[in-house]
Design a protein around this motif. Structure first.
Motif, PDB file in Angstrom:
ATOM      1  N   ARG A  61      46.701  -4.761  22.342  1.00 41.65           N
ATOM      2  CA  ARG A  61      45.310  -4.503  21.939  1.00 41.65           C
ATOM      3  C   ARG A  61      44.958  -3.023  22.061  1.00 41.65           C
ATOM      4  N   VAL A  62      45.408  -2.398  23.157  1.00 40.28           N
ATOM      5  CA  VAL A  62      45.115  -0.975  23.363  1.00 40.28           C
ATOM      6  C   VAL A  62      45.797  -0.145  22.274  1.00 40.28           C
ATOM      7  N   GLU A  63      47.049  -0.489  21.984  1.00 38.88           N
ATOM      8  CA  GLU A  63      47.764   0.282  20.961  1.00 38.88           C
ATOM      9  C   GLU A  63      47.132   0.107  19.580  1.00 38.88           C
ATOM     10  N   ASP A  64      46.708  -1.106  19.274  1.00 37.99           N
ATOM     11  CA  ASP A  64      46.049  -1.338  17.979  1.00 37.99           C
ATOM     12  C   ASP A  64      44.762  -0.522  17.877  1.00 37.99           C
ATOM     13  N   ALA A  65      43.971  -0.566  18.939  1.00 36.89           N
ATOM     14  CA  ALA A  65      42.702   0.171  18.917  1.00 36.89           C
ATOM     15  C   ALA A  65      42.963   1.669  18.825  1.00 36.89           C
ATOM     16  N   ALA A  66      43.983   2.138  19.552  1.00 38.67           N
ATOM     17  CA  ALA A  66      44.309   3.568  19.521  1.00 38.67           C
ATOM     18  C   ALA A  66      44.686   3.993  18.107  1.00 38.67           C
ATOM     19  N   VAL A  99      37.476   7.246  22.882  1.00 43.66           N
ATOM     20  CA  VAL A  99      38.016   6.390  23.952  1.00 43.66           C
ATOM     21  C   VAL A  99      36.949   5.361  24.365  1.00 43.66           C
ATOM     22  N   ALA A 100      35.701   5.837  24.459  1.00 44.14           N
ATOM     23  CA  ALA A 100      34.611   4.917  24.823  1.00 44.14           C
ATOM     24  C   ALA A 100      34.483   3.817  23.769  1.00 44.14           C
ATOM     25  N   MET A 101      34.639   4.176  22.513  1.00 41.80           N
ATOM     26  CA  MET A 101      34.627   3.179  21.436  1.00 41.80           C
ATOM     27  C   MET A 101      35.810   2.220  21.596  1.00 41.80           C
ATOM     28  N   GLY A 102      36.975   2.810  21.931  1.00 40.09           N
ATOM     29  CA  GLY A 102      38.192   2.014  22.079  1.00 40.09           C
ATOM     30  C   GLY A 102      38.038   0.963  23.162  1.00 40.09           C
ATOM     31  N   ARG A 103      37.368   1.361  24.241  1.00 35.69           N
ATOM     32  CA  ARG A 103      37.154   0.431  25.342  1.00 35.69           C
ATOM     33  C   ARG A 103      36.347  -0.782  24.870  1.00 35.69           C
ATOM     34  N   MET A 152      42.075   7.777  35.544  1.00 38.06           N
ATOM     35  CA  MET A 152      42.908   6.865  34.755  1.00 38.06           C
ATOM     36  C   MET A 152      43.278   7.494  33.426  1.00 38.06           C
ATOM     37  N   SER A 153      44.435   7.134  32.901  1.00 37.21           N
ATOM     38  CA  SER A 153      44.838   7.596  31.576  1.00 37.21           C
ATOM     39  C   SER A 153      43.927   6.956  30.523  1.00 37.21           C
ATOM     40  N   VAL A 154      44.012   7.495  29.318  1.00 35.92           N
ATOM     41  CA  VAL A 154      43.253   6.933  28.197  1.00 35.92           C
ATOM     42  C   VAL A 154      43.599   5.457  28.018  1.00 35.92           C
ATOM     43  N   ALA A 155      44.896   5.136  28.059  1.00 34.84           N
ATOM     44  CA  ALA A 155      45.315   3.742  27.873  1.00 34.84           C
ATOM     45  C   ALA A 155      44.711   2.839  28.950  1.00 34.84           C
ATOM     46  N   ASP A 156      44.731   3.304  30.215  1.00 35.82           N
ATOM     47  CA  ASP A 156      44.183   2.482  31.297  1.00 35.82           C
ATOM     48  C   ASP A 156      42.669   2.350  31.188  1.00 35.82           C
ATOM     49  N   LEU A 190      41.635   4.322  16.011  1.00 40.63           N
ATOM     50  CA  LEU A 190      40.777   5.445  16.413  1.00 40.63           C
ATOM     51  C   LEU A 190      41.530   6.778  16.411  1.00 40.63           C
ATOM     52  N   ASP A 191      42.787   6.747  15.977  1.00 41.38           N
ATOM     53  CA  ASP A 191      43.561   7.972  15.936  1.00 41.38           C
ATOM     54  C   ASP A 191      43.735   8.571  17.342  1.00 41.38           C
ATOM     55  N   LEU A 192      44.035   7.714  18.297  1.00 40.02           N
ATOM     56  CA  LEU A 192      44.165   8.171  19.687  1.00 40.02           C
ATOM     57  C   LEU A 192      45.578   7.958  20.225  1.00 40.02           C
ATOM     58  N   THR A 193      46.489   7.485  19.372  1.00 35.29           N
ATOM     59  CA  THR A 193      47.818   7.096  19.851  1.00 35.29           C
ATOM     60  C   THR A 193      48.490   8.200  20.670  1.00 35.29           C
ATOM     61  N   GLN A 194      48.399   9.426  20.182  1.00 33.40           N
ATOM     62  CA  GLN A 194      49.118  10.501  20.876  1.00 33.40           C
ATOM     63  C   GLN A 194      48.452  10.923  22.183  1.00 33.40           C
ATOM     64  N   TYR A 195      47.259  10.382  22.465  1.00 34.30           N
ATOM     65  CA  TYR A 195      46.566  10.795  23.694  1.00 34.30           C
ATOM     66  C   TYR A 195      46.582   9.717  24.775  1.00 34.30           C
ATOM     67  N   LEU A 196      47.274   8.604  24.515  1.00 32.61           N
ATOM     68  CA  LEU A 196      47.162   7.452  25.420  1.00 32.61           C
ATOM     69  C   LEU A 196      47.534   7.769  26.866  1.00 32.61           C
ATOM     70  N   ASP A 197      48.431   8.734  27.083  1.00 31.15           N
ATOM     71  CA  ASP A 197      48.855   9.040  28.455  1.00 31.15           C
ATOM     72  C   ASP A 197      48.029  10.145  29.114  1.00 31.15           C
ATOM     73  N   ARG A 198      47.121  10.727  28.351  1.00 30.81           N
ATOM     74  CA  ARG A 198      46.323  11.819  28.931  1.00 30.81           C
ATOM     75  C   ARG A 198      45.190  11.304  29.791  1.00 30.81           C
ATOM     76  N   LYS A 199      44.675  12.200  30.645  1.00 28.42           N
ATOM     77  CA  LYS A 199      43.456  11.912  31.405  1.00 28.42           C
ATOM     78  C   LYS A 199      42.256  12.384  30.572  1.00 28.42           C
ATOM     79  N   PRO A 200      41.097  11.748  30.767  1.00 22.37           N
ATOM     80  CA  PRO A 200      39.923  12.113  29.959  1.00 22.37           C
ATOM     81  C   PRO A 200      39.592  13.610  29.986  1.00 22.37           C
ATOM     82  N   LYS A 201      39.829  14.275  31.125  1.00 23.80           N
ATOM     83  CA  LYS A 201      39.411  15.677  31.181  1.00 23.80           C
ATOM     84  C   LYS A 201      40.218  16.559  30.224  1.00 23.80           C
TER      85      LYS A 201
END
Ligand SMILES: Nc1ncnc2c1ncn2[C@@H]1O[C@H](COP(=O)(O)OP(=O)(O)OP(=O)(O)O)[C@@H](O)[C@H]1O
Ligand SMILES: [Mg+2]
Length: 367
Positions: A115-120, A144-148, A92-96, A123-134
């Motif tokens: 909610r996901v965008e606000d948390a991103a 991301v774990a914090m974001g969840r 799953m992507s970071v956003a998912d 956490l300074d994760l906005t630019q990674y929302l479409d990436r996979k964790p690996k």
């Protein structure tokens, strides 16, 4: 957000001969950052899992807010847990990943995305929302774990060693970020670590556990200045507090043949407890070099130079551990005046900074 109460909460695992958490009484204030700390196996994770509802308490109760949750299933406790292994879904992507729990709960797409965008953003994760964790660094995965957890806007965050997969430098940086984030969100947080430095730097209060028993819960400052017992004294602080068993005299004690004055109240309290010996504690920074006439002889075995100052490790001749070995003492000395390995120097211990404990019970005596 909510306060949390452990009320004589006990957990004995099936087949175990004693409880892993024993009659834990702990009040955590609404919005507080409370850290559970202690050596491996002391019951930190178990305490957290009891609060999360992942283990059934065998006795006592747990409240979140004014609700008794002792027998409430985990999904109805309105808390979010962050584990050591972040357990992100790799496909799953970071956003998912961040939105997954919301999706399961049936939240609408729009609200979920917001909610996901606000948390991103937080956490300074906005630019990674479409990436996979690996395709993320360890620190980013941790976020991301914090974001969840954050997107769920829970009553409390429970975190079990969330930084232990990060390297030393990133740990230090991330612990500051988590503490700052918690302060901003104001969400009640129970945070588990075995690292006392992490505990002291992050917690509003720190709860020290040993063998399933609460030892002391207090602000970092008070734990450091007024440890309740020998265990806490030795556990909190790095390098550790020196703890030496001494013979009592009328006015205090003798160490290495030299008198060490102790507070009058401590001496009379110890004599009222029929003690002829005591355990005194002093931190490495509470010592200074002095003349042979006034000081306790200290035989230096190792010197660690840190630039501005140095730590000397050595022993007081005659001060022995129960095992009969010379007890290793650590002292801090100014960096300009460092003794040689093998040298004997003379120390004085700042009398104001001496902690006194009953050797038998381990309990603090001094003010
Ligand atoms: N599922 C289980 N069944 C039986 N005993 C368990 C179980 N889980 C933990 N224990 C025991 O309970 C005690 C407390 O374990 P816990 O995992 O809470 O320790 P901890 O403080 O989190 O330690 P660590 O720092 O190593 O993570 C230990 O003695 C452990 O062996
Ligand atoms: Mg654990």
């Amino acid at each position: 957000m909510a306060a949390i109460t452990y009320d004589k909460a006990t957990l004995q695992y099936p087949g175990a001969d004693k409880p892993s958490v024993n009659a834990l009484d702990l009040d955590i204030a609404d919005g507080e950052f409370l850290v559970l700390v202690g050596p491996s196996g002391c019951g930190k994770s178990t305490s957290l899992r009891m609060l999360a509802g992942l283990e059934d308490v065998t006795d006592g109760s747990i409240r979140i807010g004014d609700k008794d949750v002792t027998h409430v299933p985990p999904k109805n406790r309105d808390i979010a847990m962050v584990f050591q292994n972040y357990a992100l879904y790799p496909h799953m992507s970071v956003a998912d990943n961040m939105g997954f729990a919301l999706k399961i709960s049936g939240m609408g797409k729009e609200e979920m995305r917001k909610r996901v965008e606000d948390a991103a953003k937080v956490l300074d994760l906005t630019q990674y929302l479409d990436r996979k964790p690996k395709a993320l660094s360890g620190g980013q995965r941790q976020r991301v774990a914090m974001g969840r957890a954050i997107v769920r806007n829970p009553q409390a965050f429970l975190m079990d060693e969330p930084l232990s997969n990060l390297d030393a430098k990133l740990r230090v940086q991330t612990r500051t970020e988590i503490a700052a984030l918690q302060r901003r969100l104001g969400t009640t947080t129970v945070y588990v670590t075995h690292d006392q430095v992490e505990a002291m730097t992050m917690g509003d209060r720190v709860c020290v556990l040993k063998d399933g028993f609460l030892q002391q819960v207090d602000t970092p400052r008070n734990l450091y200045d007024k440890p309740d017992n020998i265990f806490v004294a030795g556990f909190i602080g790095s390098p550790a507090m020196n703890l030496v068993e001494v013979q009592l005299t009328g006015e205090g004690a003798t160490v290495g043949g030299k008198p060490v004055p102790l507070p009058r109240s401590a001496v009379s309290a110890l004599s009222a407890q029929n003690q002829t010996t005591a355990t005194i504690g002093f931190r490495p920074e509470a010592t200074s070099l002095t003349t042979a006439e006034n000081g306790i002889p200290f035989e230096v075995t190792v010197v660690e130079e840190l630039g501005s100052d140095a730590f000397a490790y050595g022993s007081f001749p005659g001060a022995q551990t129960e095992a009969g070995r010379e007890r290793l003492i650590t002292v801090r000395i100014p960096g300009r005046n460092v003794p040689m390995k093998g040298e004997t120097v003379h120390l004085q211990v700042d009398p104001e900074s001496i902690h006194v404990f009953n050797t038998e019970t381990g309990k603090r005596i001094s003010e």
